[in-house]
Design a protein around this motif. Structure first.
Motif, short mmCIF file in Angstrom:
data_model
loop_
_atom_site.label_atom_id
_atom_site.label_comp_id
_atom_site.label_asym_id
_atom_site.label_seq_id
_atom_site.Cartn_x
_atom_site.Cartn_y
_atom_site.Cartn_z
N TRP A 184 0.82 -1.22 0.00
CA TRP A 184 0.00 0.00 0.00
C TRP A 184 0.85 1.27 0.00
O TRP A 184 0.42 2.31 -0.48
N PHE A 185 2.05 1.16 0.56
CA PHE A 185 2.91 2.34 0.67
C PHE A 185 3.78 2.55 -0.57
O PHE A 185 4.61 3.45 -0.60
N PHE A 186 3.59 1.72 -1.59
CA PHE A 186 4.39 1.81 -2.82
C PHE A 186 3.49 1.98 -4.03
O PHE A 186 3.38 1.09 -4.88
N PRO A 187 2.84 3.14 -4.15
CA PRO A 187 1.89 3.33 -5.26
C PRO A 187 2.55 3.28 -6.63
O PRO A 187 1.88 3.03 -7.62
N GLU A 188 3.88 3.50 -6.69
CA GLU A 188 4.56 3.48 -7.99
C GLU A 188 4.84 2.06 -8.49
O GLU A 188 5.25 1.88 -9.63
N VAL A 189 4.62 1.06 -7.63
CA VAL A 189 4.87 -0.33 -8.04
C VAL A 189 3.61 -0.88 -8.71
O VAL A 189 2.55 -0.96 -8.10
N ILE A 190 3.75 -1.24 -9.98
CA ILE A 190 2.61 -1.77 -10.74
C ILE A 190 2.69 -3.29 -10.81
O ILE A 190 1.71 -4.00 -10.60
N ASN A 191 3.87 -3.77 -11.15
CA ASN A 191 4.11 -5.22 -11.24
C ASN A 191 5.31 -5.58 -10.37
O ASN A 191 6.33 -4.90 -10.44
N ILE A 192 5.18 -6.66 -9.61
CA ILE A 192 6.31 -7.08 -8.78
C ILE A 192 6.21 -8.57 -8.49
O ILE A 192 5.10 -9.12 -8.37
N LYS A 193 7.38 -9.22 -8.41
CA LYS A 193 7.43 -10.67 -8.15
C LYS A 193 7.95 -10.94 -6.74
O LYS A 193 8.94 -10.33 -6.31
#
Ligand SMILES: [Zn+2]
Length: 180
Positions: free
Chosen positions: A32-41
């Motif tokens: 929630w604190f990383f709005p710039e992350v769209i895709n992550i593994k």
């Protein structure tokens, strides 16, 4: 609760969630604190958590705290080979500082044994614990790190050591006020 992000969990991590459902909650909360992350593994680490730069995967264990999860996500943001946005400056202390500047909730829990951090090595942790409650201390460290990020954005400077010094000054000030 689902964050607005496409998080991919490897099979071995999904198997771990069966035994440790709270880990999945902590990952989603931290995202929630990383709005710039769209895709992550995300994957599973056998011993301790780390960011796997070869595959761009955040690898965690069942005891990974919000701090540890956030720290490894921040390494992803430092990795221009896998993160598509504007990357953050490299380094372990830089990683902690940019994490702590996001929210008091992501400041390492120095009040609990086990949640250490790179910036923590430079801090008077004993003093911090004696004059700040966890909530107050996390808020103070967040404020200082946020100001350090503002300094970084204004131009080249020693923003990490500035923040470490400033946090220690705040602790020393309180110790003095209390005659300790
Ligand atoms: Zn690290």
């Amino acid at each position: 609760m689902t964050a607005m992000v496409n998080a991919h969990y490897t099979k071995d991590l999904q198997e771990l969630f069966v035994k440790a459902p709270a880990l999945k909650d902590r990952i989603e909360y931290t995202l929630w604190f990383f709005p710039e992350v769209i895709n992550i593994k995300f994957g599973r680490a056998s011993r301790s958590a780390y960011y796997d730069g070869g595959t761009g995967t955040v690898r965690l264990t069942k005891i990974s705290s919000n701090y540890v999860i956030g720290h490894e996500i921040t390494h992803f943001l430092q990795d221009e080979a896998h993160f598509n946005g504007k990357t953050l400056p490299k380094g372990e202390r830089q990683c902690d500082l940019f994490l702590f500047a996001r929210s008091p909730a992501l400041v390492a829990d120095f009040w609990k044994a086990g949640d250490n951090s790179y910036i923590g090595w430079a801090l008077d942790i004993g003093g911090l614990r004696s004059v700040y409650s966890r909530e107050e201390g996390q808020a103070m460290i967040f404020e200082v790190c946020r100001e350090a990020v503002a300094r970084y954005n204004r131009g080249p400077c020693h923003y990490v050591s500035w923040a470490e010094k400033r946090i220690n000054e705040n602790i020393a000030g309180r110790l003095k006020d209390r005659g300790l």
